[in-house]
Scaffold this motif. Structure first.
Motif, PDB file in Angstrom:
ATOM      1  N   VAL A  22       4.094   1.947   2.438  1.00 48.11           N
ATOM      2  CA  VAL A  22       4.894   3.080   1.975  1.00 48.11           C
ATOM      3  C   VAL A  22       4.138   4.367   2.256  1.00 48.11           C
ATOM      4  O   VAL A  22       3.011   4.549   1.785  1.00 48.11           O
ATOM      5  N   TRP A  23       4.763   5.258   3.002  1.00 47.71           N
ATOM      6  CA  TRP A  23       4.160   6.557   3.345  1.00 47.71           C
ATOM      7  C   TRP A  23       5.036   7.631   2.721  1.00 47.71           C
ATOM      8  O   TRP A  23       6.187   7.823   3.116  1.00 47.71           O
ATOM      9  N   ILE A  24       4.498   8.317   1.718  1.00 48.49           N
ATOM     10  CA  ILE A  24       5.229   9.371   1.010  1.00 48.49           C
ATOM     11  C   ILE A  24       4.722  10.729   1.486  1.00 48.49           C
ATOM     12  O   ILE A  24       3.515  11.000   1.422  1.00 48.49           O
ATOM     13  N   ILE A  79       0.848  -1.189   0.000  1.00 45.01           N
ATOM     14  CA  ILE A  79       0.000   0.000   0.000  1.00 45.01           C
ATOM     15  C   ILE A  79       0.886   1.242   0.000  1.00 45.01           C
ATOM     16  O   ILE A  79       1.958   1.249   0.595  1.00 45.01           O
ATOM     17  N   ILE A  80       0.418   2.279  -0.679  1.00 42.76           N
ATOM     18  CA  ILE A  80       1.144   3.541  -0.757  1.00 42.76           C
ATOM     19  C   ILE A  80       0.182   4.656  -0.368  1.00 42.76           C
ATOM     20  O   ILE A  80      -0.891   4.810  -0.971  1.00 42.76           O
ATOM     21  N   GLU A  81       0.549   5.391   0.658  1.00 50.10           N
ATOM     22  CA  GLU A  81      -0.256   6.525   1.107  1.00 50.10           C
ATOM     23  C   GLU A  81       0.525   7.808   0.831  1.00 50.10           C
ATOM     24  O   GLU A  81       1.671   7.964   1.267  1.00 50.10           O
ATOM     25  N   ASN A  82      -0.091   8.699   0.080  1.00 46.73           N
ATOM     26  CA  ASN A  82       0.573   9.939  -0.319  1.00 46.73           C
ATOM     27  C   ASN A  82       0.071  11.117   0.518  1.00 46.73           C
ATOM     28  O   ASN A  82      -1.136  11.263   0.720  1.00 46.73           O
ATOM     29  N   GLN A  83       1.004  11.922   0.979  1.00 42.00           N
ATOM     30  CA  GLN A  83       0.643  13.109   1.757  1.00 42.00           C
ATOM     31  C   GLN A  83       1.572  14.244   1.346  1.00 42.00           C
ATOM     32  O   GLN A  83       2.699  14.335   1.816  1.00 42.00           O
TER      33      GLN A  83
END
Length: 308
Positions: A101-103, A72-76
């Motif tokens: 993955v936390w971007i 999972i990729i969370e974009n912020q």
């Protein structure tokens, strides 16, 4: 005298106004997800924007081609906050993700510490990445995005949890980790003919072939002094049989010996080439051995993908 430009950082909010509609759309394009692959040591496929966990929406969900691990990729595109930290844990649980993955635009120190703690205290096989997104330009050039890893898994710590109470990896694990670390360096030095994967203490290394039903598997067999390079088919006897029907045609395209192993009674099948001369006790031939492995991986990948 050569003119040398000045590197200037660009606000990522000027490039992508909205995380979901702009940045996520950009990231899911092949060239950009490949950039992220290099950081994660994975090959992401089935990349989908948006997946719902209850009333919440995860930005991107994908799978690793060879292991089918859920990522999972969370974009912020903002400074990291507690709300998004809670969300990534919720999404990981709801989607049974193994790589999270936390971007972010900027990582706060408390969130760096939180991701570090998660990597050091969750069970092996659950990996958290905290990545800052930056962008730079020189003069009037196009802006160039850059992922800067803030926190990532510590494989020394995670591997030891399965094997040692004192938190140290054993000699065999250390030898394997050393081999794959050198192997990754060799792949990079050759211009990355295939994606590198993170170096681990596992005795195998997988290379995507562009088909989820099979992949190239590299196996270190110290006890019998060889490295196996194989097309590995986890659970599809009909695929193996269809390839076996073309055995003569396939072998004409490959200039090294293959052993066709259907492995009746087991789910998996493999078509393997064994490279002799491998030993953890004598590393003097590692460079030549790795070059041979890389060459044969590329041949197997390029030949077999035409028959899948």
């Amino acid at each position: 005298m050569m003119n040398i430009g000045k590197l200037v950082e660009v606000d990522v909010r000027e490039l992508w106004k909205h995380e979901q509609y702009d940045f996520s759309k950009w990231l899911t394009k092949d060239d950009n997800i490949s950039y992220l692959n290099d950081i994660l040591g994975l090959t992401l496929v089935d990349v989908n924007k948006e997946a719902y966990v209850g009333a919440y929406r995860c930005d991107i969900v994908a799978k690793d081609e060879t292991s089918e691990t859920v990522i999972i990729i969370e974009n912020q595109l903002d400074t990291s906050n507690h709300d998004h930290l809670g969300k990534i844990i919720t999404y990981a649980s709801g989607l049974d993700a193994k790589v999270i993955v936390w971007i972010v635009k900027q990582a706060r120190e408390e969130h760096r510490s939180a991701i570090e703690w998660l990597n050091n205290n969750t069970r092996s096989g659950i990996d958290f990445f905290l990545i800052e997104l930056h962008a730079y330009k020189i003069g009037d050039s196009d802006p160039a995005p850059k992922f800067e890893v803030v926190e990532q898994p510590n494989d020394f710590i995670k591997s030891s949890k399965l094997n040692n109470k004192d938190g140290n990896i054993n000699k065999s694990q250390s030898d394997i980790l050393d081999f794959w670390t050198r192997f990754n360096d060799e792949i990079v030095s050759q211009g990355k003919p295939f994606n590198i994967r993170k170096a681990t203490t596992d005795h195998w290394y997988s290379v995507a072939i562009g088909n989820g039903a099979c992949y190239i598997d590299i196996t270190l067999v110290n006890s019998n002094s060889f490295v196996g390079v194989a097309l590995y088919i986890p659970d599809n006897k009909s695929l193996y049989d269809s390839l076996f029907e073309k055995k003569e045609e396939i072998e004409k395209e490959i200039d090294f010996e293959l052993s066709w192993e259907r492995l009746d009674g087991r789910k998996a099948s493999k078509i393997i080439h064994r490279i002799p001369g491998f030993s953890f006790d004598d590393k003097s031939n590692y460079k030549n051995l790795m070059n041979d492995i890389i060459k044969k991986v590329v041949v197997l990948r390029d030949v077999f993908k035409n028959y899948l």
